[in-house]
Motif scaffolding. Structure first.
Motif, short mmCIF file in Angstrom:
data_model
loop_
_atom_site.label_atom_id
_atom_site.label_comp_id
_atom_site.label_asym_id
_atom_site.label_seq_id
_atom_site.Cartn_x
_atom_site.Cartn_y
_atom_site.Cartn_z
N SER A 20 15.64 5.86 -5.21
CA SER A 20 15.67 5.85 -6.67
C SER A 20 14.78 4.71 -7.14
O SER A 20 14.41 3.82 -6.36
N PHE A 21 14.46 4.71 -8.42
CA PHE A 21 13.68 3.62 -8.99
C PHE A 21 14.38 2.29 -8.76
O PHE A 21 13.76 1.31 -8.35
N GLU A 22 15.69 2.27 -9.00
CA GLU A 22 16.45 1.03 -8.88
C GLU A 22 16.46 0.50 -7.45
O GLU A 22 16.34 -0.71 -7.23
N GLN A 23 16.60 1.39 -6.47
CA GLN A 23 16.59 0.97 -5.07
C GLN A 23 15.24 0.39 -4.69
O GLN A 23 15.15 -0.66 -4.04
N ILE A 46 2.17 -9.47 6.37
CA ILE A 46 1.25 -8.36 6.17
C ILE A 46 2.02 -7.04 6.10
O ILE A 46 1.78 -6.21 5.23
N ALA A 47 2.97 -6.86 7.00
CA ALA A 47 3.75 -5.62 7.04
C ALA A 47 4.61 -5.45 5.78
O ALA A 47 4.64 -4.36 5.19
N ILE A 48 5.28 -6.52 5.35
CA ILE A 48 6.14 -6.35 4.18
C ILE A 48 5.31 -6.28 2.90
O ILE A 48 5.72 -5.65 1.93
N TYR A 49 4.13 -6.90 2.89
CA TYR A 49 3.23 -6.76 1.74
C TYR A 49 2.81 -5.30 1.59
O TYR A 49 2.83 -4.76 0.48
N ALA A 50 2.45 -4.66 2.71
CA ALA A 50 2.05 -3.25 2.67
C ALA A 50 3.22 -2.39 2.18
O ALA A 50 3.04 -1.48 1.37
N ARG A 51 4.42 -2.68 2.66
CA ARG A 51 5.59 -1.93 2.19
C ARG A 51 5.81 -2.16 0.70
O ARG A 51 6.13 -1.25 -0.05
N GLY A 52 5.61 -3.40 0.27
CA GLY A 52 5.75 -3.71 -1.15
C GLY A 52 4.77 -2.92 -2.00
O GLY A 52 5.11 -2.48 -3.10
N MET A 53 3.56 -2.73 -1.51
CA MET A 53 2.58 -1.94 -2.26
C MET A 53 3.04 -0.49 -2.39
O MET A 53 2.87 0.13 -3.43
N HIS A 54 3.63 0.06 -1.32
CA HIS A 54 4.18 1.43 -1.39
C HIS A 54 5.33 1.48 -2.40
O HIS A 54 5.44 2.43 -3.19
N LEU A 55 6.19 0.47 -2.37
CA LEU A 55 7.31 0.43 -3.30
C LEU A 55 6.83 0.33 -4.75
O LEU A 55 7.34 1.01 -5.64
N ARG A 56 5.82 -0.48 -4.98
CA ARG A 56 5.25 -0.62 -6.33
C ARG A 56 4.68 0.71 -6.82
O ARG A 56 4.94 1.14 -7.95
N ARG A 57 3.95 1.38 -5.94
CA ARG A 57 3.37 2.67 -6.31
C ARG A 57 4.46 3.69 -6.62
O ARG A 57 4.36 4.47 -7.57
N HIS A 58 5.54 3.67 -5.84
CA HIS A 58 6.66 4.58 -6.05
C HIS A 58 7.33 4.29 -7.40
O HIS A 58 7.62 5.21 -8.17
N CYS A 59 7.55 3.02 -7.71
CA CYS A 59 8.16 2.64 -8.99
C CYS A 59 7.28 3.08 -10.16
O CYS A 59 7.77 3.61 -11.15
N ALA A 61 5.15 5.54 -10.24
CA ALA A 61 5.21 7.00 -10.35
C ALA A 61 6.51 7.44 -11.01
O ALA A 61 6.51 8.36 -11.84
N ARG A 62 7.62 6.80 -10.64
CA ARG A 62 8.92 7.14 -11.26
C ARG A 62 8.90 6.84 -12.75
O ARG A 62 9.41 7.61 -13.56
N LEU A 63 8.33 5.70 -13.14
CA LEU A 63 8.25 5.35 -14.56
C LEU A 63 7.37 6.33 -15.33
O LEU A 63 7.71 6.76 -16.43
N LYS A 64 6.24 6.70 -14.75
CA LYS A 64 5.33 7.65 -15.39
C LYS A 64 6.03 8.99 -15.59
O LYS A 64 5.93 9.60 -16.65
N ALA A 65 6.76 9.45 -14.58
CA ALA A 65 7.48 10.72 -14.68
C ALA A 65 8.54 10.64 -15.78
O ALA A 65 8.72 11.60 -16.54
#
Length: 91
Positions: A20-23, A46-59, A61-65
């Motif tokens: 979810s957006f909140e998670q 480096i690994a958690i930064y990359a994961r953070g970028m995925h999380l940011r993109r997901h958030c 996309a959820r906001l745009k939707a």
């Protein structure tokens, strides 16, 4: 001929896509805190930064939707609700 496109690099990990957006926002906040605190080594950073970028993109996309689903109540000449129209941020 070699294919230089990397579609897998753009794909969200399945666990993030299911969040979810909140998670996703909570995990992103945790990652930012860890990176700011500097309590992780370079490789993990480096690994958690990359994961953070995925999380940011997901958030994002959820906001745009969510924004696309918002409707605004349209008022008639008498000031009473006369229906709805898509929300337009240009107003």
């Amino acid at each position: 001929m070699t294919d230089t496109a990397e579609p897998a690099a753009d794909a969200l990990p399945a666990d993030i896509a299911a969040m979810s957006f909140e998670q996703a926002l909570a995990e992103l906040d945790e990652i930012v805190g860890r990176l700011e605190a500097g309590d992780v080594d370079l490789e993990e950073s480096i690994a958690i930064y990359a994961r953070g970028m995925h999380l940011r993109r997901h958030c994002e996309a959820r906001l745009k939707a969510a924004e696309e689903r918002i409707e605004r109540v349209r008022l008639g000449p008498d000031g009473l609700p006369a229906g709805t129209e898509p929300f337009d941020q240009q107003d």
